[in-house]
Scaffold this motif. Sequence first.
Motif, PDB file in Angstrom:
ATOM      1  N   ALA A  82       0.835  -1.207   0.000  1.00  0.00           N
ATOM      2  CA  ALA A  82       0.000   0.000   0.000  1.00  0.00           C
ATOM      3  C   ALA A  82       0.866   1.251   0.000  1.00  0.00           C
ATOM      4  O   ALA A  82       0.624   2.189  -0.771  1.00  0.00           O
ATOM      5  CB  ALA A  82      -0.928  -0.010   1.212  1.00  0.00           C
ATOM      6  N   LEU A  83       1.878   1.272   0.840  1.00  0.00           N
ATOM      7  CA  LEU A  83       2.735   2.457   0.946  1.00  0.00           C
ATOM      8  C   LEU A  83       3.591   2.667  -0.300  1.00  0.00           C
ATOM      9  O   LEU A  83       4.033   3.787  -0.559  1.00  0.00           O
ATOM     10  CB  LEU A  83       3.617   2.346   2.187  1.00  0.00           C
ATOM     11  N   VAL A 127      -3.115  -2.888  -6.851  1.00  0.00           N
ATOM     12  CA  VAL A 127      -3.134  -1.967  -7.991  1.00  0.00           C
ATOM     13  C   VAL A 127      -3.623  -0.570  -7.614  1.00  0.00           C
ATOM     14  O   VAL A 127      -3.527   0.352  -8.423  1.00  0.00           O
ATOM     15  CB  VAL A 127      -3.980  -2.522  -9.151  1.00  0.00           C
ATOM     16  N   GLY A 128      -4.150  -0.431  -6.401  1.00  0.00           N
ATOM     17  CA  GLY A 128      -4.648   0.875  -6.015  1.00  0.00           C
ATOM     18  C   GLY A 128      -5.109   0.913  -4.577  1.00  0.00           C
ATOM     19  O   GLY A 128      -5.068  -0.087  -3.844  1.00  0.00           O
ATOM     20  N   ASN A 154      -6.151   6.344  -5.331  1.00  0.00           N
ATOM     21  CA  ASN A 154      -4.819   6.255  -5.913  1.00  0.00           C
ATOM     22  C   ASN A 154      -4.756   4.971  -6.733  1.00  0.00           C
ATOM     23  O   ASN A 154      -4.887   3.887  -6.172  1.00  0.00           O
ATOM     24  CB  ASN A 154      -3.736   6.161  -4.837  1.00  0.00           C
ATOM     25  N   ILE A 155      -4.536   5.097  -8.022  1.00  0.00           N
ATOM     26  CA  ILE A 155      -4.320   3.935  -8.874  1.00  0.00           C
ATOM     27  C   ILE A 155      -2.855   3.982  -9.309  1.00  0.00           C
ATOM     28  O   ILE A 155      -2.377   5.020  -9.784  1.00  0.00           O
ATOM     29  CB  ILE A 155      -5.250   3.930 -10.107  1.00  0.00           C
ATOM     30  N   ALA A 156      -2.148   2.872  -9.136  1.00  0.00           N
ATOM     31  CA  ALA A 156      -0.733   2.809  -9.484  1.00  0.00           C
ATOM     32  C   ALA A 156      -0.519   3.263 -10.924  1.00  0.00           C
ATOM     33  O   ALA A 156      -1.323   2.963 -11.809  1.00  0.00           O
ATOM     34  CB  ALA A 156      -0.208   1.389  -9.286  1.00  0.00           C
ATOM     35  N   LEU A 166      -7.630  -1.525  -0.010  1.00  0.00           N
ATOM     36  CA  LEU A 166      -6.732  -1.725  -1.140  1.00  0.00           C
ATOM     37  C   LEU A 166      -7.528  -2.308  -2.297  1.00  0.00           C
ATOM     38  O   LEU A 166      -8.460  -3.082  -2.088  1.00  0.00           O
ATOM     39  CB  LEU A 166      -5.609  -2.693  -0.780  1.00  0.00           C
ATOM     40  N   ILE A 167      -7.127  -1.957  -3.495  1.00  0.00           N
ATOM     41  CA  ILE A 167      -7.697  -2.533  -4.706  1.00  0.00           C
ATOM     42  C   ILE A 167      -6.690  -3.586  -5.164  1.00  0.00           C
ATOM     43  O   ILE A 167      -5.520  -3.266  -5.427  1.00  0.00           O
ATOM     44  CB  ILE A 167      -7.909  -1.462  -5.789  1.00  0.00           C
ATOM     45  N   VAL A 168      -7.148  -4.820  -5.239  1.00  0.00           N
ATOM     46  CA  VAL A 168      -6.261  -5.942  -5.524  1.00  0.00           C
ATOM     47  C   VAL A 168      -6.781  -6.695  -6.742  1.00  0.00           C
ATOM     48  O   VAL A 168      -7.984  -6.912  -6.883  1.00  0.00           O
ATOM     49  CB  VAL A 168      -6.183  -6.885  -4.296  1.00  0.00           C
TER      50      VAL A 168
END
Length: 155
Positions: free
Chosen positions: A20-21, A62-63, A88-90, A54-56
């Motif tokens: 995440a960080l 991934v975000g 936040n999306i990578a 978290l988006i996984v």
Amino acid sequence: MTTIRAPRLEELTPANLEAALALRVRPEQEFAVHPVADSLAEAYVRPRAAWPRLIVDGDRVVGFVMAFLDIDWRDDGTDIRSGLWRLNIAADEQGKGYGRFAVEAVAEELRRRGTKTLHVTWHPGEHGPENFYLTLGFEKTDEKVDEEHVGVLPL
């Protein structure tokens, strides 16, 4: 046969904190979104108002998305709102539908909680997220918060 995986939201844990960080948006977008560490600090000091996830996708983070729940918008008890606080999306994962998924997941969580509208704010600018939010159906209001535009999506 190929297995198609759908993205999912996961709670933050000691096991996924480093991932995440490490999330970074594109450099030209940094003006428009706080780093995940800032969001987690906000969630820590406002645990009843923050809903961080978290988006996984598969085993990849991934975000990051964080909703706000029942915030006293005017600090006088007359305007309680919920909505999208952070997204936040990578950088290398953008354009793949993860942002849309995250907004839809927040909308579903707010519906589940009985909320009728989803609010969001965004920084204006060439590389800001305004078009993204408008494409998802948010309506830009005349309201601003610290130079950020306010949008609302009926649920």
